[in-house]
Design a protein around this motif. Structure first.
Motif, PDB file in Angstrom:
ATOM      1  N   ARG A  53       0.828  -1.214   0.000  1.00  0.00           N
ATOM      2  CA  ARG A  53       0.000   0.000   0.000  1.00  0.00           C
ATOM      3  C   ARG A  53       0.857   1.257   0.000  1.00  0.00           C
ATOM      4  NH1 ARG A  53       0.215   2.570   4.860  1.00  0.00           N
ATOM      5  NH2 ARG A  53       0.463   1.324   6.741  1.00  0.00           N
ATOM      6  N   CYS A  54       0.178   2.360  -0.225  1.00  0.00           N
ATOM      7  CA  CYS A  54       0.786   3.690  -0.226  1.00  0.00           C
ATOM      8  C   CYS A  54       1.113   4.124   1.210  1.00  0.00           C
ATOM      9  CB  CYS A  54      -0.221   4.649  -0.860  1.00  0.00           C
ATOM     10  SG  CYS A  54       0.255   6.366  -0.939  1.00  0.00           S
ATOM     11  N   LEU A  91      -1.326  18.084 -13.650  1.00  0.00           N
ATOM     12  CA  LEU A  91      -0.319  17.214 -13.035  1.00  0.00           C
ATOM     13  C   LEU A  91      -0.966  15.962 -12.446  1.00  0.00           C
ATOM     14  CD1 LEU A  91       2.006  19.838 -11.337  1.00  0.00           C
ATOM     15  CD2 LEU A  91       2.621  18.281 -13.207  1.00  0.00           C
ATOM     16  N   LEU A  92      -2.121  16.124 -11.816  1.00  0.00           N
ATOM     17  CA  LEU A  92      -2.812  14.946 -11.294  1.00  0.00           C
ATOM     18  C   LEU A  92      -3.259  14.034 -12.426  1.00  0.00           C
ATOM     19  CD1 LEU A  92      -4.921  16.381  -8.337  1.00  0.00           C
ATOM     20  CD2 LEU A  92      -2.962  14.822  -8.207  1.00  0.00           C
ATOM     21  N   GLN A  93      -3.710  14.629 -13.521  1.00  0.00           N
ATOM     22  CA  GLN A  93      -4.102  13.831 -14.678  1.00  0.00           C
ATOM     23  C   GLN A  93      -2.919  13.032 -15.215  1.00  0.00           C
ATOM     24  OE1 GLN A  93      -5.029  16.013 -18.323  1.00  0.00           O
ATOM     25  NE2 GLN A  93      -6.857  14.757 -18.612  1.00  0.00           N
ATOM     26  N   ALA A  94      -1.731  13.620 -15.133  1.00  0.00           N
ATOM     27  CA  ALA A  94      -0.522  12.976 -15.644  1.00  0.00           C
ATOM     28  C   ALA A  94       0.199  12.142 -14.593  1.00  0.00           C
ATOM     29  CB  ALA A  94       0.432  14.041 -16.188  1.00  0.00           C
ATOM     30  N   LEU A  95      -0.391  11.967 -13.425  1.00  0.00           N
ATOM     31  CA  LEU A  95       0.284  11.247 -12.344  1.00  0.00           C
ATOM     32  C   LEU A  95       0.802   9.866 -12.773  1.00  0.00           C
ATOM     33  CD1 LEU A  95       1.136  11.512  -9.393  1.00  0.00           C
ATOM     34  CD2 LEU A  95      -1.084  10.551  -8.733  1.00  0.00           C
ATOM     35  N   PRO A  96       0.053   9.100 -13.566  1.00  0.00           N
ATOM     36  CA  PRO A  96       0.595   7.794 -13.988  1.00  0.00           C
ATOM     37  C   PRO A  96       1.941   7.900 -14.702  1.00  0.00           C
ATOM     38  CG  PRO A  96      -1.748   7.883 -14.432  1.00  0.00           C
ATOM     39  CD  PRO A  96      -1.345   9.271 -14.014  1.00  0.00           C
ATOM     40  N   GLU A  97       2.163   9.009 -15.438  1.00  0.00           N
ATOM     41  CA  GLU A  97       3.457   9.201 -16.108  1.00  0.00           C
ATOM     42  C   GLU A  97       4.590   9.262 -15.087  1.00  0.00           C
ATOM     43  OE1 GLU A  97       3.729  12.535 -18.712  1.00  0.00           O
ATOM     44  OE2 GLU A  97       1.669  12.297 -19.457  1.00  0.00           O
ATOM     45  N   PHE A  98       4.354   9.981 -14.006  1.00  0.00           N
ATOM     46  CA  PHE A  98       5.387  10.130 -12.985  1.00  0.00           C
ATOM     47  C   PHE A  98       5.579   8.819 -12.218  1.00  0.00           C
ATOM     48  CE2 PHE A  98       3.858  14.435 -13.760  1.00  0.00           C
ATOM     49  CZ  PHE A  98       5.042  15.137 -13.888  1.00  0.00           C
ATOM     50  N   ILE A  99       4.488   8.149 -11.893  1.00  0.00           N
ATOM     51  CA  ILE A  99       4.566   6.904 -11.128  1.00  0.00           C
ATOM     52  C   ILE A  99       5.264   5.804 -11.918  1.00  0.00           C
ATOM     53  CG2 ILE A  99       3.132   5.043 -10.152  1.00  0.00           C
ATOM     54  CD1 ILE A  99       1.147   7.234  -9.284  1.00  0.00           C
ATOM     55  N   THR A 120      -9.189  16.077  -0.527  1.00  0.00           N
ATOM     56  CA  THR A 120      -7.859  15.499  -0.322  1.00  0.00           C
ATOM     57  C   THR A 120      -7.935  13.987  -0.229  1.00  0.00           C
ATOM     58  OG1 THR A 120      -7.076  17.481   0.846  1.00  0.00           O
ATOM     59  CG2 THR A 120      -5.853  15.431   1.206  1.00  0.00           C
ATOM     60  N   ALA A 121      -8.927  13.487   0.517  1.00  0.00           N
ATOM     61  CA  ALA A 121      -9.083  12.039   0.654  1.00  0.00           C
ATOM     62  C   ALA A 121      -9.352  11.388  -0.698  1.00  0.00           C
ATOM     63  CB  ALA A 121     -10.207  11.721   1.631  1.00  0.00           C
ATOM     64  N   ALA A 122     -10.101  12.077  -1.562  1.00  0.00           N
ATOM     65  CA  ALA A 122     -10.357  11.546  -2.907  1.00  0.00           C
ATOM     66  C   ALA A 122      -9.058  11.465  -3.700  1.00  0.00           C
ATOM     67  CB  ALA A 122     -11.378  12.416  -3.630  1.00  0.00           C
ATOM     68  N   VAL A 123      -8.241  12.512  -3.623  1.00  0.00           N
ATOM     69  CA  VAL A 123      -6.950  12.501  -4.305  1.00  0.00           C
ATOM     70  C   VAL A 123      -6.061  11.405  -3.732  1.00  0.00           C
ATOM     71  CG1 VAL A 123      -4.832  13.816  -4.711  1.00  0.00           C
ATOM     72  CG2 VAL A 123      -7.049  14.922  -4.961  1.00  0.00           C
ATOM     73  N   THR A 124      -6.095  11.238  -2.418  1.00  0.00           N
ATOM     74  CA  THR A 124      -5.323  10.174  -1.777  1.00  0.00           C
ATOM     75  C   THR A 124      -5.713   8.812  -2.319  1.00  0.00           C
ATOM     76  OG1 THR A 124      -4.933  11.386   0.286  1.00  0.00           O
ATOM     77  CG2 THR A 124      -4.920   8.984   0.418  1.00  0.00           C
ATOM     78  N   ALA A 125      -7.009   8.545  -2.375  1.00  0.00           N
ATOM     79  CA  ALA A 125      -7.479   7.239  -2.841  1.00  0.00           C
ATOM     80  C   ALA A 125      -7.043   6.967  -4.273  1.00  0.00           C
ATOM     81  CB  ALA A 125      -9.005   7.155  -2.717  1.00  0.00           C
ATOM     82  N   VAL A 126      -7.226   7.956  -5.141  1.00  0.00           N
ATOM     83  CA  VAL A 126      -6.868   7.766  -6.550  1.00  0.00           C
ATOM     84  C   VAL A 126      -5.350   7.631  -6.703  1.00  0.00           C
ATOM     85  CG1 VAL A 126      -6.957   8.769  -8.849  1.00  0.00           C
ATOM     86  CG2 VAL A 126      -8.936   8.972  -7.349  1.00  0.00           C
ATOM     87  N   GLY A 137      -0.705   3.849  -7.645  1.00  0.00           N
ATOM     88  CA  GLY A 137       0.611   3.342  -7.284  1.00  0.00           C
ATOM     89  C   GLY A 137       1.578   4.356  -6.725  1.00  0.00           C
ATOM     90  N   ALA A 138       1.086   5.495  -6.234  1.00  0.00           N
ATOM     91  CA  ALA A 138       1.966   6.472  -5.596  1.00  0.00           C
ATOM     92  C   ALA A 138       2.677   5.837  -4.404  1.00  0.00           C
ATOM     93  CB  ALA A 138       1.176   7.696  -5.140  1.00  0.00           C
ATOM     94  N   TRP A 139       3.917   6.237  -4.193  1.00  0.00           N
ATOM     95  CA  TRP A 139       4.693   5.703  -3.060  1.00  0.00           C
ATOM     96  C   TRP A 139       4.135   6.198  -1.733  1.00  0.00           C
ATOM     97  CZ3 TRP A 139       7.660   8.578   0.466  1.00  0.00           C
ATOM     98  CH2 TRP A 139       8.465   7.818   1.332  1.00  0.00           C
TER      99      TRP A 139
END
Length: 284
Positions: A11-12, A199-207, A243-249, A254-256
Protein backbone atom coordinates in the motif's frame (compact mmCIF):
# COMPACT_ATOMS: atom_id res chain seq x y z
CA UNK A 1 19.34 3.55 4.47
CA UNK A 2 17.32 3.65 1.24
CA UNK A 3 13.72 4.34 0.29
CA UNK A 4 12.78 0.66 0.40
CA UNK A 5 13.35 0.74 4.17
CA UNK A 6 10.47 3.22 4.44
CA UNK A 7 8.21 1.70 1.78
CA UNK A 8 5.04 -0.01 3.02
CA UNK A 9 4.49 -3.37 1.28
CA UNK A 10 1.14 -3.57 -0.47
CA UNK A 11 0.00 0.00 0.00
CA UNK A 12 0.79 3.69 -0.23
CA UNK A 13 2.67 5.26 2.71
CA UNK A 14 0.79 7.85 4.77
CA UNK A 15 2.90 10.82 5.86
CA UNK A 16 1.26 12.91 8.56
CA UNK A 17 2.03 16.63 8.76
CA UNK A 18 3.15 18.40 11.92
CA UNK A 19 3.80 22.11 11.45
CA UNK A 20 5.84 23.52 14.32
CA UNK A 21 5.15 27.03 13.03
CA UNK A 22 3.14 30.14 13.81
CA UNK A 23 1.86 30.82 10.31
CA UNK A 24 1.17 27.63 8.33
CA UNK A 25 -1.85 28.08 6.09
CA UNK A 26 -4.13 25.56 7.81
CA UNK A 27 -2.89 24.99 11.36
CA UNK A 28 -0.37 27.71 12.13
CA UNK A 29 0.29 28.10 15.84
CA UNK A 30 -1.55 24.97 17.00
CA UNK A 31 1.64 22.95 17.45
CA UNK A 32 4.30 25.62 17.93
CA UNK A 33 4.86 24.23 21.43
CA UNK A 34 7.24 21.26 21.20
CA UNK A 35 5.27 19.10 23.62
CA UNK A 36 2.05 19.76 21.71
CA UNK A 37 3.79 18.92 18.44
CA UNK A 38 5.11 15.63 19.83
CA UNK A 39 1.71 14.70 21.25
CA UNK A 40 -0.01 15.52 17.96
CA UNK A 41 2.52 13.46 16.01
CA UNK A 42 1.89 10.46 18.23
CA UNK A 43 -1.87 10.90 17.74
CA UNK A 44 -1.33 10.85 13.97
CA UNK A 45 0.69 7.65 14.23
CA UNK A 46 -2.04 6.06 16.36
CA UNK A 47 -4.53 7.10 13.66
CA UNK A 48 -2.53 5.35 10.93
CA UNK A 49 0.38 7.56 9.85
CA UNK A 50 3.53 5.67 8.85
CA UNK A 51 5.79 8.71 9.01
CA UNK A 52 5.60 12.24 10.40
CA UNK A 53 6.77 15.21 8.32
CA UNK A 54 8.06 17.88 10.72
CA UNK A 55 8.38 21.45 9.48
CA UNK A 56 9.55 24.57 11.29
CA UNK A 57 9.03 27.14 8.55
CA UNK A 58 5.90 27.88 6.57
CA UNK A 59 6.08 27.80 2.77
CA UNK A 60 2.58 29.16 2.20
CA UNK A 61 2.21 32.04 -0.29
CA UNK A 62 3.36 35.25 1.34
CA UNK A 63 5.25 33.54 4.16
CA UNK A 64 8.25 35.26 5.73
CA UNK A 65 11.34 33.17 6.41
CA UNK A 66 12.45 32.52 9.99
CA UNK A 67 16.05 32.40 11.18
CA UNK A 68 17.80 29.07 10.72
CA UNK A 69 18.35 28.79 14.47
CA UNK A 70 14.62 29.25 15.12
CA UNK A 71 13.70 26.62 12.54
CA UNK A 72 16.27 24.19 13.96
CA UNK A 73 15.11 24.69 17.54
CA UNK A 74 11.53 24.02 16.49
CA UNK A 75 12.08 20.76 14.63
CA UNK A 76 15.04 18.99 16.22
CA UNK A 77 13.47 18.28 19.66
CA UNK A 78 10.34 16.90 17.96
CA UNK A 79 12.34 14.68 15.62
CA UNK A 80 14.56 13.39 18.42
CA UNK A 81 11.58 12.55 20.66
CA UNK A 82 9.78 10.74 17.85
CA UNK A 83 12.94 8.89 16.81
CA UNK A 84 13.42 7.76 20.41
CA UNK A 85 9.82 6.49 20.33
CA UNK A 86 10.55 4.43 17.20
CA UNK A 87 8.61 6.70 14.83
CA UNK A 88 9.88 7.48 11.33
CA UNK A 89 10.11 11.20 10.54
CA UNK A 90 10.98 13.47 7.66
CA UNK A 91 12.17 17.04 8.03
CA UNK A 92 10.50 19.64 5.83
CA UNK A 93 13.29 22.16 5.32
CA UNK A 94 15.15 24.08 2.64
CA UNK A 95 18.19 24.72 4.84
CA UNK A 96 21.21 22.43 4.82
CA UNK A 97 22.07 23.27 8.44
CA UNK A 98 18.59 22.27 9.61
CA UNK A 99 18.67 19.10 7.52
CA UNK A 100 22.05 18.19 8.99
CA UNK A 101 20.85 18.77 12.57
CA UNK A 102 17.73 16.71 11.86
CA UNK A 103 19.81 13.86 10.44
CA UNK A 104 21.94 13.83 13.58
CA UNK A 105 18.72 13.74 15.65
CA UNK A 106 17.56 10.60 13.85
CA UNK A 107 15.33 11.84 11.03
CA UNK A 108 14.50 9.20 8.41
CA UNK A 109 14.14 11.49 5.37
CA UNK A 110 15.07 14.98 4.21
CA UNK A 111 12.08 16.60 2.44
CA UNK A 112 13.17 19.76 0.60
CA UNK A 113 10.39 21.60 -1.23
CA UNK A 114 13.00 23.55 -3.18
CA UNK A 115 14.45 20.32 -4.52
CA UNK A 116 17.82 21.21 -3.03
CA UNK A 117 18.09 24.52 -4.89
CA UNK A 118 17.48 26.99 -2.05
CA UNK A 119 20.72 26.20 -0.22
CA UNK A 120 24.00 25.49 -2.06
CA UNK A 121 25.06 23.05 0.67
CA UNK A 122 21.88 20.96 0.65
CA UNK A 123 22.93 18.29 -1.84
CA UNK A 124 26.18 17.61 0.01
CA UNK A 125 24.29 17.32 3.31
CA UNK A 126 21.85 14.93 1.65
CA UNK A 127 24.73 12.81 0.37
CA UNK A 128 26.55 12.81 3.72
CA UNK A 129 23.39 11.87 5.63
CA UNK A 130 22.97 8.63 3.65
CA UNK A 131 19.21 8.69 4.27
CA UNK A 132 16.30 9.01 1.81
CA UNK A 133 15.56 12.43 0.35
CA UNK A 134 12.51 13.90 -1.34
CA UNK A 135 13.11 16.38 -4.15
CA UNK A 136 10.14 18.56 -5.06
CA UNK A 137 9.41 20.72 -8.09
CA UNK A 138 9.08 24.41 -7.28
CA UNK A 139 9.93 26.60 -10.24
CA UNK A 140 10.16 29.83 -8.20
CA UNK A 141 11.38 29.48 -4.64
CA UNK A 142 10.09 32.83 -3.40
CA UNK A 143 8.72 34.35 -0.23
CA UNK A 144 6.74 37.40 0.74
CA UNK A 145 4.83 39.43 -1.81
CA UNK A 146 6.83 37.96 -4.71
CA UNK A 147 5.36 34.50 -4.22
CA UNK A 148 3.03 33.47 -7.02
CA UNK A 149 2.59 31.37 -10.13
CA UNK A 150 5.50 30.49 -12.35
CA UNK A 151 5.99 30.28 -16.10
CA UNK A 152 6.11 26.60 -17.04
CA UNK A 153 6.69 27.21 -20.72
CA UNK A 154 3.15 26.28 -21.72
CA UNK A 155 3.42 22.64 -20.62
CA UNK A 156 3.54 22.15 -16.87
CA UNK A 157 3.91 18.36 -17.12
CA UNK A 158 6.94 18.59 -19.39
CA UNK A 159 8.40 21.29 -17.16
CA UNK A 160 8.01 19.22 -14.01
CA UNK A 161 9.57 16.18 -15.70
CA UNK A 162 12.52 18.26 -16.90
CA UNK A 163 13.14 19.99 -13.58
CA UNK A 164 12.87 16.78 -11.58
CA UNK A 165 15.32 15.08 -13.96
CA UNK A 166 17.73 17.97 -13.40
CA UNK A 167 17.33 17.74 -9.61
CA UNK A 168 18.09 14.01 -9.72
CA UNK A 169 21.23 14.69 -11.77
CA UNK A 170 22.38 17.34 -9.31
CA UNK A 171 21.71 15.08 -6.32
CA UNK A 172 23.44 12.01 -7.74
CA UNK A 173 26.48 14.06 -8.84
CA UNK A 174 26.74 15.22 -5.22
CA UNK A 175 26.76 11.60 -4.05
CA UNK A 176 23.11 10.85 -3.28
CA UNK A 177 22.34 7.27 -4.29
CA UNK A 178 19.45 6.75 -6.71
CA UNK A 179 17.77 4.32 -4.30
CA UNK A 180 17.59 7.13 -1.73
CA UNK A 181 15.52 9.46 -3.93
CA UNK A 182 11.77 10.19 -3.85
CA UNK A 183 10.22 12.78 -6.18
CA UNK A 184 7.30 15.17 -5.60
CA UNK A 185 5.61 17.03 -8.51
CA UNK A 186 4.98 20.00 -6.22
CA UNK A 187 1.22 20.44 -6.36
CA UNK A 188 0.20 23.94 -5.32
CA UNK A 189 3.69 25.44 -5.45
CA UNK A 190 3.68 28.34 -7.93
CA UNK A 191 1.09 26.50 -10.02
CA UNK A 192 -2.32 27.52 -11.27
CA UNK A 193 -5.53 25.59 -10.69
CA UNK A 194 -5.23 24.17 -14.20
CA UNK A 195 -1.56 23.26 -13.65
CA UNK A 196 -2.42 21.23 -10.57
CA UNK A 197 -5.22 19.29 -12.23
CA UNK A 198 -3.05 18.64 -15.28
CA UNK A 199 -0.32 17.21 -13.03
CA UNK A 200 -2.81 14.95 -11.29
CA UNK A 201 -4.10 13.83 -14.68
CA UNK A 202 -0.52 12.98 -15.64
CA UNK A 203 0.28 11.25 -12.34
CA UNK A 204 0.59 7.79 -13.99
CA UNK A 205 3.46 9.20 -16.11
CA UNK A 206 5.39 10.13 -12.98
CA UNK A 207 4.57 6.90 -11.13
CA UNK A 208 5.75 4.80 -14.06
CA UNK A 209 9.15 6.48 -13.89
CA UNK A 210 12.22 5.15 -12.06
CA UNK A 211 11.63 6.96 -8.76
CA UNK A 212 8.94 6.67 -6.07
CA UNK A 213 6.41 9.51 -6.11
CA UNK A 214 5.11 11.46 -3.11
CA UNK A 215 1.81 13.32 -3.62
CA UNK A 216 1.31 16.42 -1.47
CA UNK A 217 -2.16 17.75 -2.27
CA UNK A 218 -3.50 18.09 1.26
CA UNK A 219 -5.65 21.18 1.89
CA UNK A 220 -4.25 22.96 -1.16
CA UNK A 221 -6.27 25.87 -2.50
CA UNK A 222 -7.21 24.14 -5.74
CA UNK A 223 -8.88 21.34 -3.75
CA UNK A 224 -10.74 23.78 -1.53
CA UNK A 225 -11.92 25.21 -4.83
CA UNK A 226 -13.93 22.05 -5.48
CA UNK A 227 -16.50 23.30 -2.95
CA UNK A 228 -15.98 26.95 -3.76
CA UNK A 229 -17.06 26.31 -7.35
CA UNK A 230 -20.39 25.19 -5.93
CA UNK A 231 -20.78 28.57 -4.25
CA UNK A 232 -19.78 27.42 -0.76
CA UNK A 233 -17.55 29.30 1.67
CA UNK A 234 -14.42 27.26 2.36
CA UNK A 235 -11.42 27.10 4.64
CA UNK A 236 -8.34 24.88 4.11
CA UNK A 237 -9.87 22.22 6.38
CA UNK A 238 -12.90 22.06 4.08
CA UNK A 239 -10.56 20.57 1.48
CA UNK A 240 -10.09 17.37 3.52
CA UNK A 241 -12.78 15.37 1.68
CA UNK A 242 -11.31 16.33 -1.69
CA UNK A 243 -7.86 15.50 -0.32
CA UNK A 244 -9.08 12.04 0.65
CA UNK A 245 -10.36 11.55 -2.91
CA UNK A 246 -6.95 12.50 -4.30
CA UNK A 247 -5.32 10.17 -1.78
CA UNK A 248 -7.48 7.24 -2.84
CA UNK A 249 -6.87 7.77 -6.55
CA UNK A 250 -3.14 8.40 -6.08
CA UNK A 251 -2.78 5.28 -3.95
CA UNK A 252 -4.73 3.22 -6.46
CA UNK A 253 -2.44 4.45 -9.24
CA UNK A 254 0.61 3.34 -7.28
CA UNK A 255 1.97 6.47 -5.60
CA UNK A 256 4.69 5.70 -3.06
CA UNK A 257 3.24 8.06 -0.46
CA UNK A 258 0.82 10.85 0.34
CA UNK A 259 1.52 13.81 2.63
CA UNK A 260 -1.65 14.73 4.52
CA UNK A 261 -3.08 16.69 7.46
CA UNK A 262 -6.15 14.52 8.12
CA UNK A 263 -4.53 11.14 8.71
CA UNK A 264 -7.54 8.99 9.71
CA UNK A 265 -9.53 9.75 6.54
CA UNK A 266 -6.52 9.45 4.24
CA UNK A 267 -5.43 6.19 5.87
CA UNK A 268 -8.92 4.82 5.19
CA UNK A 269 -8.58 5.99 1.59
CA UNK A 270 -5.19 4.30 1.26
CA UNK A 271 -6.51 1.05 2.73
CA UNK A 272 -9.50 1.11 0.36
CA UNK A 273 -7.12 1.57 -2.58
CA UNK A 274 -4.97 -1.33 -1.36
CA UNK A 275 -8.00 -3.59 -1.00
CA UNK A 276 -9.26 -2.49 -4.41
CA UNK A 277 -5.90 -3.23 -6.06
CA UNK A 278 -5.55 -6.61 -4.34
CA UNK A 279 -9.14 -7.75 -4.79
CA UNK A 280 -9.70 -7.74 -1.04
CA UNK A 281 -6.65 -9.83 -0.10
CA UNK A 282 -4.56 -7.01 1.37
CA UNK A 283 -4.05 -7.36 5.11
CA UNK A 284 -2.10 -4.33 6.27
Amino acid sequence: MNVSSLTIPGRCLVMGIVNVTEDSFSDGGKYIDVDNAIAHAKQLVAAGADMIDVGGESTRPGAVRVDASVERDRVVPVIKALHDAGIHTSVDTMRASVADAAAKAGVSMINDVSGGLADPDMFSVMADSKIPVCLMHWRTVQFGDAAGQADHGGDVVADVHAVLDDLVNRATKAGVAEDQIVLDPGLGFAKSREDNWRLLQALPEFISGPFPILVGASRKRFLAGVRKERGLDVTPIDADPATAAVTAVSAHMGAWGVRVHDVPVSRDAVDVAALWRSGGTYNG
